[in-house]
Design an enzyme around this catalytic site. Structure first.
Site, short mmCIF file in Angstrom:
data_model
loop_
_atom_site.label_atom_id
_atom_site.label_comp_id
_atom_site.label_asym_id
_atom_site.label_seq_id
_atom_site.Cartn_x
_atom_site.Cartn_y
_atom_site.Cartn_z
N HIS A 183 49.79 18.43 -0.23
CA HIS A 183 49.92 18.25 -1.82
C HIS A 183 49.24 16.92 -2.39
O HIS A 183 49.85 16.24 -3.21
CB HIS A 183 51.59 18.11 -1.63
CG HIS A 183 52.08 16.88 -1.11
ND1 HIS A 183 53.47 17.06 -0.63
CD2 HIS A 183 51.76 15.73 -0.99
CE1 HIS A 183 53.67 15.82 -0.01
NE2 HIS A 183 52.72 14.88 -0.29
N HIS A 242 57.63 10.27 -3.24
CA HIS A 242 56.63 9.17 -2.86
C HIS A 242 57.23 7.99 -3.78
O HIS A 242 56.51 7.34 -4.52
CB HIS A 242 55.25 9.36 -3.07
CG HIS A 242 54.88 10.58 -2.41
ND1 HIS A 242 55.02 11.94 -2.89
CD2 HIS A 242 53.96 10.80 -1.25
CE1 HIS A 242 54.36 12.87 -1.94
NE2 HIS A 242 53.75 12.12 -1.06
N HIS A 252 46.52 12.55 7.69
CA HIS A 252 45.95 11.54 6.62
C HIS A 252 46.67 10.14 6.98
O HIS A 252 47.81 10.24 7.32
CB HIS A 252 46.30 11.99 5.12
CG HIS A 252 47.61 12.32 4.65
ND1 HIS A 252 48.26 13.37 5.09
CD2 HIS A 252 48.02 11.95 3.47
CE1 HIS A 252 49.48 13.47 4.51
NE2 HIS A 252 49.33 12.53 3.40
N GLU A 277 54.21 13.72 7.31
CA GLU A 277 54.66 14.59 6.33
C GLU A 277 54.74 16.05 6.80
O GLU A 277 55.60 16.88 6.45
CB GLU A 277 53.80 14.83 5.12
CG GLU A 277 53.87 13.43 4.18
CD GLU A 277 53.07 13.54 2.88
OE1 GLU A 277 53.30 12.82 2.01
OE2 GLU A 277 52.18 14.36 2.93
C1 DHB Z 1 47.72 11.09 -1.02
C2 DHB Z 1 49.00 11.12 -1.28
C3 DHB Z 1 49.69 11.77 -0.71
O1 DHB Z 1 51.07 12.09 -0.91
C4 DHB Z 1 49.37 12.92 0.18
O2 DHB Z 1 50.32 13.69 0.55
C5 DHB Z 1 47.97 12.97 0.32
C6 DHB Z 1 47.09 12.09 -0.05
C7 DHB Z 1 46.54 10.10 -1.66
O3 DHB Z 1 47.14 8.91 -2.18
O4 DHB Z 1 45.22 10.31 -1.34
FE FE Z 2 52.14 13.07 0.19
#
Ligand code: DHB
Ligand code: FE
Length: 282
Positions: free
Chosen positions: A13, A60, A194, A241
């Site tokens: 997302h 978030h 990530h 996540e």
């Molecule tokens: C980013 C933020 C998110 O919540 C995520 O799931 C993936 C990437 C970001 O800030 O790049």
């Molecule tokens: Fe996220």
């Protein structure tokens, strides 16, 4: 006829995806291959529009500040507005909820010993609106009501994969006890690899991500035993996540699912994007 879960959808997302769509950049060289991977999903969704989407995501620190952090929160409101995440709210439609089904699920799942926070007013951030944009497209109105289900994966302690999987089972049972023949899809969002901060920022582990997808399809119960530390070490701090995908998978039938679509792409911002659509065979 009772309600039933017909399919599950899993997708990252990443907020930059929402910004690319909103700013008309989806045809740029950087973004083209990513959006191409969601074309089959949009076509599939048009053919398989459910009556309700149950959308598992994480907030978030947008609706819930660090002042109050529910582990699991179910939206029982009539509607949800896109949140202002610092650059203004995304220019996407307000989301209609399904208060009656959400309240029924809350009743059933809480009686099954999962502590849910009941939310009667909440704005929704990219964790929620980006998946909707990816699968439903850029629309004037969302095609069906959506129940938001927020999971804390931001502030430790976060729930285990095992607990998430079992919660999915309880949601499946709750849906099956709802006395209206609704077709319900459950979506799990977030991930994949990530890490957004620190010396390892930008970490991508294609092999681990793809093994996660394989196992989510074929052996989700075993996958649910993966400890937090493995997600963080292998997929980065925000890779955690992915436990939310286990809620959606736990809500599926015990029979093997049909894989309607699978897609994996790097990069999107600093992350890997993963996506699966699984259909229940019955
Ligand atoms: C980013 C933020 C998110 O919540 C995520 O799931 C993936 C990437 C970001 O800030 O790049
Ligand atoms: Fe996220």
């Amino acid at each position: 006829m009772m309600a039933r879960i017909t399919a599950s959808v899993y997708t990252s997302h990443v907020p930059a995806i929402g910004a690319a769509l909103d700013l008309g950049k989806s045809g740029d060289d950087y973004w083209k291959p990513l959006f191409a991977g969601y074309e089959p999903s949009k076509a599939w969704f048009k053919e398989n529009t459910p009556d309700v989407i149950f959308l598992v995501y994480n907030d978030h620190a947008t609706a819930f500040s660090l002042d109050m952090i529910p582990t699991f929160a179910i939206g029982c409101a009539a509607e949800y507005k896109p949140a202002d995440e610092g650059w203004g709210p995304r220019p996407v439609p307000t989301v209609k909820g399904h208060a009656e089904l959400a309240s029924h699920i809350a009743q059933s799942v809480i009686q099954d010993d999962f502590d849910l926070t009941i939310v009667n007013r909440m704005d929704v951030d990219h964790g929620f609106t980006v998946p909707l944009s990816l699968i439903c497209g850029q629309v004037a109105e969302w095609p069906c009501p959506v129940i938001p289900f927020a999971v804390n994966v931001v502030q430790y302690p976060v729930p285990s994969g095992r607990r998430c999987f079992n919660l999915g089972r309880a949601i499946r049972k709750a849906v099956s006890l709802y006395d209206e023949p609704l077709k319900v899809q459950i979506w799990g969002t977030g991930g994949m690899s990530h890490q957004l901060q620190g010396p390892r920022a930008g970490l991508i582990n294609r092999e681990w991500d793809n093994r996660f997808l394989d196992r989510l399809i074929a052996e989700p119960e075993k996958l649910a035993d993966t400890p937090h530390l493995e997600y963080v070490q292998q997929a980065g701090s925000e890779g955690i996540e992915l436990v939310m995908w286990l809620i959606a998978r736990g809500a599926m039938s015990d029979l093997p699912p049909r894989v309607a679509h699978r897609f994996y792409h790097v990069p999107a911002s600093n992350t890997a994007v993963g996506h699966l659509i699984l259909e229940n065979s019955q």
